[in-house]
Design a protein around this motif. Structure first.
Motif, PDB file in Angstrom:
ATOM      1  N   SER A 131       0.784  -1.346  -0.069  1.00 57.89           N
ATOM      2  CA  SER A 131      -0.080  -0.077  -0.138  1.00 57.89           C
ATOM      3  C   SER A 131       0.660   1.244   0.034  1.00 57.89           C
ATOM      4  N   LEU A 132       0.246   2.251  -0.578  1.00 57.17           N
ATOM      5  CA  LEU A 132       1.067   3.634  -0.392  1.00 57.17           C
ATOM      6  C   LEU A 132      -0.132   4.585   0.169  1.00 57.17           C
ATOM      7  N   TYR A 133       0.101   4.967   1.423  1.00 58.31           N
ATOM      8  CA  TYR A 133      -0.525   6.001   2.101  1.00 58.31           C
ATOM      9  C   TYR A 133      -0.179   7.326   1.761  1.00 58.31           C
ATOM     10  N   LEU A 134      -0.839   8.470   1.445  1.00 54.80           N
ATOM     11  CA  LEU A 134      -0.553   9.595   1.114  1.00 54.80           C
ATOM     12  C   LEU A 134      -1.504  10.737   1.725  1.00 54.80           C
ATOM     13  N   SER A 135      -0.915  11.462   2.618  1.00 53.41           N
ATOM     14  CA  SER A 135      -1.783  12.094   3.432  1.00 53.41           C
ATOM     15  C   SER A 135      -1.145  13.714   3.232  1.00 53.41           C
ATOM     16  N   ALA A 136      -1.939  14.881   3.809  1.00 56.86           N
ATOM     17  CA  ALA A 136      -1.424  15.873   4.017  1.00 56.86           C
ATOM     18  C   ALA A 136      -2.234  16.555   5.109  1.00 56.86           C
ATOM     19  N   GLY A 137      -1.469  17.366   5.988  1.00 55.60           N
ATOM     20  CA  GLY A 137      -2.110  18.220   7.090  1.00 55.60           C
ATOM     21  C   GLY A 137      -3.055  16.923   8.068  1.00 55.60           C
ATOM     22  N   SER A 138      -4.088  17.373   8.563  1.00 57.56           N
ATOM     23  CA  SER A 138      -5.100  16.613   9.012  1.00 57.56           C
ATOM     24  C   SER A 138      -5.610  15.400   8.621  1.00 57.56           C
ATOM     25  N   GLY A 139      -5.096  15.368   7.185  1.00 62.25           N
ATOM     26  CA  GLY A 139      -5.963  14.177   6.408  1.00 62.25           C
ATOM     27  C   GLY A 139      -5.162  12.721   6.759  1.00 62.25           C
ATOM     28  N   ILE A 140      -4.047  13.025   7.732  1.00 68.51           N
ATOM     29  CA  ILE A 140      -3.402  11.866   8.096  1.00 68.51           C
ATOM     30  C   ILE A 140      -4.397  10.731   9.078  1.00 68.51           C
ATOM     31  N   THR A 141      -5.287  11.476   9.494  1.00 67.14           N
ATOM     32  CA  THR A 141      -6.167  10.644  10.333  1.00 67.14           C
ATOM     33  C   THR A 141      -6.505   9.192   9.990  1.00 67.14           C
ATOM     34  N   PRO A 142      -7.368   9.003   8.946  1.00 63.74           N
ATOM     35  CA  PRO A 142      -7.632   7.671   8.623  1.00 63.74           C
ATOM     36  C   PRO A 142      -6.490   6.687   8.136  1.00 63.74           C
ATOM     37  N   LEU A 143      -5.721   7.426   7.716  1.00 65.04           N
ATOM     38  CA  LEU A 143      -4.259   6.521   7.567  1.00 65.04           C
ATOM     39  C   LEU A 143      -3.911   6.035   8.685  1.00 65.04           C
ATOM     40  N   MET A 144      -3.753   6.871   9.792  1.00 62.51           N
ATOM     41  CA  MET A 144      -3.331   6.585  11.039  1.00 62.51           C
ATOM     42  C   MET A 144      -4.156   5.295  11.491  1.00 62.51           C
ATOM     43  N   SER A 145      -5.245   5.381  11.366  1.00 69.92           N
ATOM     44  CA  SER A 145      -6.138   4.059  11.839  1.00 69.92           C
ATOM     45  C   SER A 145      -5.683   2.919  11.293  1.00 69.92           C
ATOM     46  N   MET A 146      -5.685   3.226   9.809  1.00 69.78           N
ATOM     47  CA  MET A 146      -5.316   1.949   9.088  1.00 69.78           C
ATOM     48  C   MET A 146      -3.818   1.188   9.676  1.00 69.78           C
ATOM     49  N   THR A 147      -2.896   2.012   9.713  1.00 71.88           N
ATOM     50  CA  THR A 147      -1.530   2.011  10.107  1.00 71.88           C
ATOM     51  C   THR A 147      -1.540   1.157  11.381  1.00 71.88           C
ATOM     52  N   ARG A 148      -2.192   1.796  12.321  1.00 74.84           N
ATOM     53  CA  ARG A 148      -2.286   1.393  13.815  1.00 74.84           C
ATOM     54  C   ARG A 148      -2.996   0.021  13.922  1.00 74.84           C
ATOM     55  N   ALA A 149      -4.081  -0.274  12.957  1.00 76.12           N
ATOM     56  CA  ALA A 149      -4.761  -1.581  12.982  1.00 76.12           C
ATOM     57  C   ALA A 149      -3.920  -2.484  12.219  1.00 76.12           C
TER      58      ALA A 149
ATOM     59  N   CYS B 112      -5.535  11.169   1.563  1.00 68.43           N
ATOM     60  CA  CYS B 112      -6.647  11.883   2.292  1.00 68.43           C
ATOM     61  C   CYS B 112      -6.010  13.215   2.706  1.00 68.43           C
ATOM     62  N   GLY B 113      -6.721  14.446   2.357  1.00 66.55           N
ATOM     63  CA  GLY B 113      -5.918  15.871   2.505  1.00 66.55           C
ATOM     64  C   GLY B 113      -6.852  16.796   1.735  1.00 66.55           C
ATOM     65  N   PRO B 114      -6.596  18.281   1.868  1.00 64.11           N
ATOM     66  CA  PRO B 114      -7.208  19.129   1.393  1.00 64.11           C
ATOM     67  C   PRO B 114      -7.404  18.610  -0.139  1.00 64.11           C
ATOM     68  N   ALA B 115      -8.718  19.439  -0.800  1.00 64.67           N
ATOM     69  CA  ALA B 115      -8.928  18.961  -2.104  1.00 64.67           C
ATOM     70  C   ALA B 115      -7.778  19.504  -3.149  1.00 64.67           C
ATOM     71  N   GLY B 116      -7.005  20.431  -2.890  1.00 64.42           N
ATOM     72  CA  GLY B 116      -5.838  20.677  -3.910  1.00 64.42           C
ATOM     73  C   GLY B 116      -4.717  20.092  -3.804  1.00 64.42           C
ATOM     74  N   TYR B 117      -4.541  19.407  -2.556  1.00 68.24           N
ATOM     75  CA  TYR B 117      -3.304  18.218  -2.510  1.00 68.24           C
ATOM     76  C   TYR B 117      -3.747  17.143  -3.268  1.00 68.24           C
ATOM     77  N   MET B 118      -5.213  16.790  -2.993  1.00 69.81           N
ATOM     78  CA  MET B 118      -5.568  15.549  -3.665  1.00 69.81           C
ATOM     79  C   MET B 118      -5.899  15.576  -5.124  1.00 69.81           C
ATOM     80  N   THR B 119      -6.159  16.770  -5.718  1.00 69.42           N
ATOM     81  CA  THR B 119      -5.937  17.031  -7.273  1.00 69.42           C
ATOM     82  C   THR B 119      -4.674  16.757  -7.709  1.00 69.42           C
ATOM     83  N   ALA B 120      -3.526  17.423  -7.054  1.00 75.78           N
ATOM     84  CA  ALA B 120      -2.314  17.503  -7.509  1.00 75.78           C
ATOM     85  C   ALA B 120      -1.872  15.720  -7.291  1.00 75.78           C
ATOM     86  N   VAL B 121      -2.075  15.255  -6.333  1.00 79.90           N
ATOM     87  CA  VAL B 121      -1.746  13.800  -6.009  1.00 79.90           C
ATOM     88  C   VAL B 121      -2.178  12.828  -7.423  1.00 79.90           C
TER      89      VAL B 121
END
Ligand code: FES
Length: 369
Positions: free
Chosen positions: A139-157, A237-246
Motif C-alpha cells: 500500500s501507499l498512504y498519501l496524506s497532507a495535514g490533518s488528512g493523516i487521521t484515517p491512514l493513522m487508523s489503518m496503520t495502527r490497525a 486523504c487531505g485538502p482538495a488541492g492536495y488530492m487533485t495534485a496527487v
C-alpha cells in the motif's frame, strides 16, 4: 535478518473478524451519546479527543471510517464529520483528531470547550474509505495535514494485528512541527520494518535541524523514494488541492486509477446538488415519518432535509452536499430525485436508502424516521 520481525502475512479482511468479535455494531445514522475520556495535544493546533460509549462497550468500525459529531454551539446545533484516528483493534475508545481551523465553528468549539467528562451525541461510523475494502499486500498512504487521521487508523490497525503488510506512508506538512503523530509513527516504523515513512515539509519552521525533505511532493521525489509506487494500492486523504495534485502526479507516473482511493470532507470541492430536474411546477408533496408519525408538506424544489428542518424535524446531517452519508435514511414509499456526490453506495440505493440532503421529492414520501 531484520532486528524486528513480523509474524506472518495475512489478508486483512480475514483478520477483520478479530476486531469485530465482541465489539458492538453501531448502526449507521443512529445516535450514540459519547463521553469524552481524554484530550491530548498532537501539535500546536491539532488535538485528539477520545470518546467512549456511555455504557463503556466496545464499538465496531473499520479503519478509515468517520463519525459525525454533534454539538450545541452558540444556540445552534452543529454537526461535522471527523475520521476516526484510533484503530478498531482498540474498540473501547474512539478517537478523532481535529485541527483548529480559522473560523471553523466546530473545530474551535471542540478545542476551546470539550473536556473529559463531557458528553456529545455522535452518528456513525460510516464511510467507504477503508483498507478492508481494497486489501493489498503493498500500500501507499498519501496524506497532507490533518488528512493523516484515517491512514493513522489503518496503520495502527495493521500493526496491532501483526500483519506483515508493506506500507509506505508519505505525509506532507507545512513544517516539521505540524506533522501530526510524528513521534508515534517514527516509533512504529522502528519496530515494523515493512512500514516506511517519508515526510515532506513546505518549510522548516522553527526546526533548523530538520534533515528531511523540504518542498512539495513531486513525481521525481515519489519515484526516488518508492520506485514501485505504481504497483501499490493508494489511499489518499487531505485538502482538495492536495488530492487533485496527487491524482495528477499518479496519473503521470502510470498508476492505475482503479487502485486509487481517496477521502476528504473538503465540502467546498463537492458539486452542490442541482435543483433543476423537478423544479418547474412548484408541486407540493406530503412527507410522512413512519416512526414518529409526523407529517409535513414540501415543495418539489426543496431537498427533503431542508424541508424537514423547516418543519422542525431534526435529521442528522453534516455536509449537506451528498458527500458524507450522515443523512442516509430509508425511503419506505414514494420516489425522490437524488443527485449525490459519492456519499451512498449503489447497493444501499437498491435497498431503498437515500441521502435526504440531496434528494427532492417526485411523489408523496414515507420515510423510516
Ligand atoms: Fe452529508 Fe447528506 S449530510 S450526505
Amino acid at each position: 535478518m531484520n532486528a524486528v520481525e513480523s509474524i506472518f502475512d495475512e489478508d486483512i479482511l480475514s483478520r477483520a473478524e478479530t476486531w469485530e468479535r465482541g465489539a458492538r455494531s453501531w448502526p449507521s445514522n443512529e445516535r450514540q451519546l459519547m463521553t469524552c475520556a481524554r484530550v491530548a495535544d498532537e501539535t500546536h493546533d491539532v488535538r485528539t479527543f477520545e470518546f467512549r460509549t456511555q455504557d463503556a462497550m466496545p464499538v465496531r468500525f473499520e479503519p478509515g471510517q468517520f463519525i459525525t459529531v454533534s454539538a450545541e454551539v452558540a444556540g445552534q446545533r452543529v454537526e461535522r464529520c471527523y475520521t476516526i484516528s484510533s484503530p478498531p483493534t482498540r474498540p473501547y475508545l474512539v478517537a478523532i483528531t481535529v485541527k483548529r481551523v480559522t473560523g471553523g465553528v466546530m473545530s474551535n468549539w471542540l478545542h476551546d470547550t470539550l473536556r473529559p467528562g463531557m458528553t456529545l451525541p455522535a452518528y456513525g461510523p460510516s464511510g467507504m474509505f477503508t483498507a478492508t475494502r481494497a486489501s493489498a499486500a503493498k500500500s501507499l498512504y498519501l496524506s497532507a495535514g490533518s488528512g493523516i487521521t484515517p491512514l493513522m487508523s489503518m496503520t495502527r490497525a495493521s500493526l496491532d494485528l501483526g500483519l506483515n503488510r508493506d506500507i509506505a506512508f508519505v505525509h506532507s506538512a507545512r513544517t516539521p512541527g505540524d506533522i501530526v503523530f510524528r513521534d508515534e509513527l517514527q516509533r512504529l516504523a522502528l519496530r515494523s520494518p515493512r512500514l516506511r515513512l517519508f515526510f515532506v515539509c513546505e518549510g522548516i519552521g522553527d526546526e533548523p535541524e530538520w534533515t528531511g525533505a523540504v518542498g512539495r511532493l513531486s513525481l521525481a521525489r515519489l519515484s526516488a523514494w518508492l520506485p514501485d509506487f505504481a504497483l501499490r494500492e493508494v489511499f489518499t486523504c487531505g485538502p482538495a488541492g492536495y488530492m487533485t495534485a496527487v491524482r495528477e502526479l499518479l496519473r503521470e507516473g502510470g498508476h492505475d486509477p482503479a487502485r486509487y482511493h481517496q477521502e476528504s470532507f473538503d465540502i467546498a470541492s463537492a458539486t452542490p446538488p442541482p435543483a433543476d430536474a423537478i423544479d418547474s411546477t412548484q408541486q407540493t408533496f406530503t412527507v410522512k415519518l413512519a416512526r414518529s408519525s409526523k407529517t409535513f408538506t414540501m415543495s418539489a424544489s426543496e431537498t427533503v432535509l431542508a424541508a424537514a428542518r423547516k418543519a422542525g424535524v431534526a435529521i442528522a446531517s453534516s455536509c449537506a452536499q451528498g458527500v458524507c452519508g450522515t443523512c442516509k435514511t430509508k425511503l419506505l414509499d414514494g420516489c425522490v430525485e437524488m443527485k449525490h456526490n459519492g456519499g451512498i453506495r449503489e447497493r444501499e440505493v437498491q435497498k431503498g436508502m437515500r441521502l435526504l440532503c440531496c434528494s427532492r421529492p417526485a411523489s408523496d414520501l414515507v420515510l423510516d424516521l
